[in-house]
Design a protein around this motif. Structure first.
Motif, PDB file in Angstrom:
ATOM      1  N   ALA A 149       0.834  -1.076   0.017  1.00  0.00           N
ATOM      2  CA  ALA A 149       0.052   0.120  -0.325  1.00  0.00           C
ATOM      3  C   ALA A 149       0.833   1.207   0.100  1.00  0.00           C
ATOM      4  CB  ALA A 149      -0.902   0.238   1.218  1.00  0.00           C
ATOM      5  N   VAL A 150       1.992   1.314   0.804  1.00  0.00           N
ATOM      6  CA  VAL A 150       2.649   2.690   0.874  1.00  0.00           C
ATOM      7  C   VAL A 150       3.423   2.981  -0.364  1.00  0.00           C
ATOM      8  CG1 VAL A 150       5.009   3.456   1.766  1.00  0.00           C
ATOM      9  CG2 VAL A 150       3.342   2.423   3.464  1.00  0.00           C
ATOM     10  N   GLU A 151       3.711   1.962  -1.060  1.00  0.00           N
ATOM     11  CA  GLU A 151       4.368   2.091  -2.336  1.00  0.00           C
ATOM     12  C   GLU A 151       3.493   2.300  -3.839  1.00  0.00           C
ATOM     13  OE1 GLU A 151       6.783  -1.430  -3.794  1.00  0.00           O
ATOM     14  OE2 GLU A 151       7.217  -1.020  -1.842  1.00  0.00           O
ATOM     15  N   ASN A 152       2.219   1.972  -3.488  1.00  0.00           N
ATOM     16  CA  ASN A 152       1.347   1.669  -4.706  1.00  0.00           C
ATOM     17  C   ASN A 152       0.403   2.857  -4.753  1.00  0.00           C
ATOM     18  OD1 ASN A 152      -0.807   0.898  -6.559  1.00  0.00           O
ATOM     19  ND2 ASN A 152      -1.506  -0.741  -5.325  1.00  0.00           N
ATOM     20  N   PRO A 153       0.851   3.724  -5.912  1.00  0.00           N
ATOM     21  CA  PRO A 153       0.225   5.057  -6.213  1.00  0.00           C
ATOM     22  C   PRO A 153      -1.422   4.822  -6.291  1.00  0.00           C
ATOM     23  CG  PRO A 153       1.325   4.274  -8.081  1.00  0.00           C
ATOM     24  CD  PRO A 153       1.643   3.544  -7.003  1.00  0.00           C
ATOM     25  N   TYR A 154      -1.934   3.780  -6.510  1.00  0.00           N
ATOM     26  CA  TYR A 154      -3.282   3.417  -6.568  1.00  0.00           C
ATOM     27  C   TYR A 154      -3.907   3.158  -5.411  1.00  0.00           C
ATOM     28  CZ  TYR A 154      -1.545   3.879 -11.230  1.00  0.00           C
ATOM     29  OH  TYR A 154      -1.024   4.262 -12.543  1.00  0.00           O
ATOM     30  N   ALA A 155      -3.332   2.808  -4.227  1.00  0.00           N
ATOM     31  CA  ALA A 155      -4.088   2.364  -2.994  1.00  0.00           C
ATOM     32  C   ALA A 155      -4.125   3.788  -2.211  1.00  0.00           C
ATOM     33  CB  ALA A 155      -2.959   1.385  -2.283  1.00  0.00           C
TER      34      ALA A 155
ATOM     35  N   PRO B 130      -5.957   6.354  -2.711  1.00  0.00           N
ATOM     36  CA  PRO B 130      -5.831   7.432  -3.523  1.00  0.00           C
ATOM     37  C   PRO B 130      -5.948   8.797  -2.690  1.00  0.00           C
ATOM     38  CG  PRO B 130      -7.764   6.352  -4.247  1.00  0.00           C
ATOM     39  CD  PRO B 130      -7.019   5.437  -3.256  1.00  0.00           C
ATOM     40  N   GLU B 131      -6.909   8.942  -1.864  1.00  0.00           N
ATOM     41  CA  GLU B 131      -7.081  10.155  -1.182  1.00  0.00           C
ATOM     42  C   GLU B 131      -5.890  10.781  -0.665  1.00  0.00           C
ATOM     43  OE1 GLU B 131      -8.126   6.812   1.689  1.00  0.00           O
ATOM     44  OE2 GLU B 131      -8.358   7.177  -0.446  1.00  0.00           O
ATOM     45  N   LEU B 132      -4.870   9.842  -0.239  1.00  0.00           N
ATOM     46  CA  LEU B 132      -3.736  10.215   0.325  1.00  0.00           C
ATOM     47  C   LEU B 132      -2.851  11.144  -0.582  1.00  0.00           C
ATOM     48  CD1 LEU B 132      -2.589   7.324   2.622  1.00  0.00           C
ATOM     49  CD2 LEU B 132      -3.874   9.520   3.390  1.00  0.00           C
ATOM     50  N   ALA B 133      -2.962  10.299  -1.936  1.00  0.00           N
ATOM     51  CA  ALA B 133      -1.962  11.065  -2.953  1.00  0.00           C
ATOM     52  C   ALA B 133      -2.634  12.515  -3.311  1.00  0.00           C
ATOM     53  CB  ALA B 133      -1.895  10.089  -4.284  1.00  0.00           C
ATOM     54  N   ALA B 134      -4.098  12.392  -3.404  1.00  0.00           N
ATOM     55  CA  ALA B 134      -4.621  13.599  -3.767  1.00  0.00           C
ATOM     56  C   ALA B 134      -4.384  14.790  -2.609  1.00  0.00           C
ATOM     57  CB  ALA B 134      -6.008  13.349  -3.766  1.00  0.00           C
ATOM     58  N   ALA B 135      -4.251  14.348  -1.372  1.00  0.00           N
ATOM     59  CA  ALA B 135      -3.668  15.194  -0.233  1.00  0.00           C
ATOM     60  C   ALA B 135      -2.381  15.777  -0.056  1.00  0.00           C
ATOM     61  CB  ALA B 135      -4.195  14.548   1.030  1.00  0.00           C
ATOM     62  N   GLY B 136      -1.499  15.128  -1.314  1.00  0.00           N
ATOM     63  CA  GLY B 136      -0.226  15.763  -1.050  1.00  0.00           C
ATOM     64  C   GLY B 136       0.747  14.707  -0.759  1.00  0.00           C
ATOM     65  N   LEU B 137       0.210  13.346  -0.336  1.00  0.00           N
ATOM     66  CA  LEU B 137       1.086  12.317   0.264  1.00  0.00           C
ATOM     67  C   LEU B 137       1.286  11.277  -0.772  1.00  0.00           C
ATOM     68  CD1 LEU B 137      -0.357  11.949   3.777  1.00  0.00           C
ATOM     69  CD2 LEU B 137       1.601  13.116   3.148  1.00  0.00           C
ATOM     70  N   PRO B 138       2.248  11.333  -1.699  1.00  0.00           N
ATOM     71  CA  PRO B 138       2.439  10.176  -2.640  1.00  0.00           C
ATOM     72  C   PRO B 138       2.964   9.120  -2.283  1.00  0.00           C
ATOM     73  CG  PRO B 138       4.144  11.992  -2.821  1.00  0.00           C
ATOM     74  CD  PRO B 138       3.300  12.449  -1.894  1.00  0.00           C
ATOM     75  N   ALA B 139       2.962   7.971  -3.131  1.00  0.00           N
ATOM     76  CA  ALA B 139       3.541   6.660  -2.806  1.00  0.00           C
ATOM     77  C   ALA B 139       4.934   6.723  -2.551  1.00  0.00           C
ATOM     78  CB  ALA B 139       3.657   5.764  -4.061  1.00  0.00           C
ATOM     79  N   TYR B 140       5.461   5.867  -1.614  1.00  0.00           N
ATOM     80  CA  TYR B 140       6.933   6.096  -1.171  1.00  0.00           C
ATOM     81  C   TYR B 140       7.494   4.731  -0.887  1.00  0.00           C
ATOM     82  CZ  TYR B 140      10.840   6.477   2.418  1.00  0.00           C
ATOM     83  OH  TYR B 140      11.931   6.228   3.111  1.00  0.00           O
ATOM     84  N   LYS B 141       8.631   4.410  -1.389  1.00  0.00           N
ATOM     85  CA  LYS B 141       9.300   3.027  -1.364  1.00  0.00           C
ATOM     86  C   LYS B 141      10.171   3.132   0.110  1.00  0.00           C
ATOM     87  CE  LYS B 141       9.459   1.776  -6.139  1.00  0.00           C
ATOM     88  NZ  LYS B 141       8.396   0.598  -6.032  1.00  0.00           N
ATOM     89  N   LEU B 142       9.802   2.361   0.913  1.00  0.00           N
ATOM     90  CA  LEU B 142      10.482   2.009   2.133  1.00  0.00           C
ATOM     91  C   LEU B 142      11.526   1.117   1.945  1.00  0.00           C
ATOM     92  CD1 LEU B 142      10.449   2.494   5.478  1.00  0.00           C
ATOM     93  CD2 LEU B 142       9.179   0.619   5.419  1.00  0.00           C
ATOM     94  N   PRO B 143      12.801   1.595   2.414  1.00  0.00           N
ATOM     95  CA  PRO B 143      13.968   0.564   2.247  1.00  0.00           C
ATOM     96  C   PRO B 143      13.930  -0.529   3.249  1.00  0.00           C
ATOM     97  CG  PRO B 143      14.572   2.989   2.504  1.00  0.00           C
ATOM     98  CD  PRO B 143      13.241   2.926   2.726  1.00  0.00           C
ATOM     99  N   TYR B 144      13.681  -0.617   4.508  1.00  0.00           N
ATOM    100  CA  TYR B 144      13.740  -1.468   5.428  1.00  0.00           C
ATOM    101  C   TYR B 144      12.586  -1.536   6.599  1.00  0.00           C
ATOM    102  CZ  TYR B 144      18.376  -2.388   4.108  1.00  0.00           C
ATOM    103  OH  TYR B 144      19.826  -2.877   3.411  1.00  0.00           O
ATOM    104  N   LEU B 145      12.078  -2.791   6.881  1.00  0.00           N
ATOM    105  CA  LEU B 145      11.317  -2.956   7.779  1.00  0.00           C
ATOM    106  C   LEU B 145      12.035  -3.934   8.975  1.00  0.00           C
ATOM    107  CD1 LEU B 145       8.475  -3.048   9.239  1.00  0.00           C
ATOM    108  CD2 LEU B 145       7.811  -4.931   7.612  1.00  0.00           C
ATOM    109  N   TRP B 146      12.072  -3.421  10.311  1.00  0.00           N
ATOM    110  CA  TRP B 146      12.436  -4.125  11.378  1.00  0.00           C
ATOM    111  C   TRP B 146      11.359  -4.630  12.268  1.00  0.00           C
ATOM    112  CZ3 TRP B 146      17.819  -2.648  13.701  1.00  0.00           C
ATOM    113  CH2 TRP B 146      18.705  -2.135  12.665  1.00  0.00           C
ATOM    114  N   PHE B 147      11.454  -5.715  12.608  1.00  0.00           N
ATOM    115  CA  PHE B 147      10.300  -6.274  13.604  1.00  0.00           C
ATOM    116  C   PHE B 147      11.118  -6.335  15.144  1.00  0.00           C
ATOM    117  CE2 PHE B 147       8.352  -7.851   9.684  1.00  0.00           C
ATOM    118  CZ  PHE B 147       7.281  -7.454   9.710  1.00  0.00           C
ATOM    119  N   TYR B 148      10.389  -6.272  15.981  1.00  0.00           N
ATOM    120  CA  TYR B 148      10.853  -6.664  17.016  1.00  0.00           C
ATOM    121  C   TYR B 148       9.649  -7.526  17.879  1.00  0.00           C
ATOM    122  CZ  TYR B 148       8.141  -2.448  18.720  1.00  0.00           C
ATOM    123  OH  TYR B 148       7.117  -1.709  19.224  1.00  0.00           O
ATOM    124  N   GLY B 149      10.142  -8.256  18.831  1.00  0.00           N
ATOM    125  CA  GLY B 149       9.089  -9.035  19.732  1.00  0.00           C
ATOM    126  C   GLY B 149       8.549 -10.106  19.132  1.00  0.00           C
TER     127      GLY B 149
END
Length: 255
Positions: free
Chosen positions: A152-158, A160-179
């Motif tokens: 979802a974060v990197e999909n420009p079509y997921a 869509p109201e966020l992109a319309a509000a000025g928050l375009p898709a973004y490709k996150l480099p790393y995800l770290w899990f704890y616990g």
């Protein structure tokens, strides 16, 4: 691993921005306060997101009327100890967190707004060796973040109201899990010099600790066990993570 994970000249490096998700106030201090403190001291901008208000937590009936305000104040004070910059709240109900469309959407919005180099989150898989790590809200937090991070974060079509509000898709480099389950852990951060900072942050959550001495002993033992499993020198303490590359030189871009 990213360049910021490799020490240069003995100085600890840190991501420019990190976003840490937790189900309840105090979760992230147990899971990652030492690592967070190291990054913040090295210049990283660390933001927290607490998904529930922790309204079902605690051990003292006298705290019930103000438990949410109490736990919020505890988390804010603990964040000052670790050096976190700010805290965001989703205000979900403690014990009823779900990776719903709405919760995932709020997670996507926050990640796109902050655009971190790394997201830290609770793990979506149950740990059977110590089930207390796997409160249903913890699993829901991990699942919501995982669904948000990809795709979802990197999909420009997921959302869509966020992109319309000025928050375009973004490709996150790393995800770290704890616990999460021990068998998933693949990265250990030496926090030997930060154990006291970590414990100071955890200790702030006094409403959650009927036996502070026992809690501290267990935390110290867990950190030493992590270091042993991570191959660190004897006497070391470490926090353990399951690191997943999302958009790195070694991964294939999503579609």
């Amino acid at each position: 691993m990213a360049d910021w994970e490799v020490p240069a000249g003995g100085a600890p490096l840190a991501p420019r921005r990190a976003l840490v998700f937790a189900a309840h106030p105090d979760d992230l201090d147990f899971g990652a306060a030492g690592t967070i403190a190291r990054w913040a001291a090295a210049g990283s901008e660390v933001s927290y997101c607490i998904m529930t208000d922790g309204d079902a937590g605690g051990f003292d009936d006298a705290h019930r009327p103000d438990i949410v305000a109490r736990r919020t104040a505890e988390q804010e004070q603990a964040a000052r100890i670790t050096g976190a910059r700010d805290i965001h709240y989703f205000h979900e109900r403690d014990g009823f967190l779900e990776p719903s469309y709405e919760v995932v959407g709020k997670t996507v919005e926050l990640i796109r707004r902050i655009r971190p180099d790394v997201v830290l989150s609770m793990h979506p898989e149950r740990a059977w060796d110590r089930i207390q790590k796997s409160h249903p809200d913890h699993l829901a937090c991990g699942e919501a973040v995982t669904r948000a991070v990809y795709p979802a974060v990197e999909n420009p079509y997921a959302y869509p109201e966020l992109a319309a509000a000025g928050l375009p898709a973004y490709k996150l480099p790393y995800l770290w899990f704890y616990g999460g389950p021990r068998e998933r852990e693949n990265h250990y951060v030496d926090v030997t010099d930060l154990v006291d900072v970590k414990l100071a942050a955890i200790r702030i959550h006094a409403s959650q600790h009927p036996d502070i001495a026992a809690m501290e002993a267990r935390v110290r033992a867990n950190l030493q066990e992590n270091a042993c499993r991570g191959g660190l020198p004897e006497g070391s303490s470490a926090e353990a993570f399951h690191v997943v590359g999302i958009n790195t030189p070694e991964t294939i871009a999503g579609f």
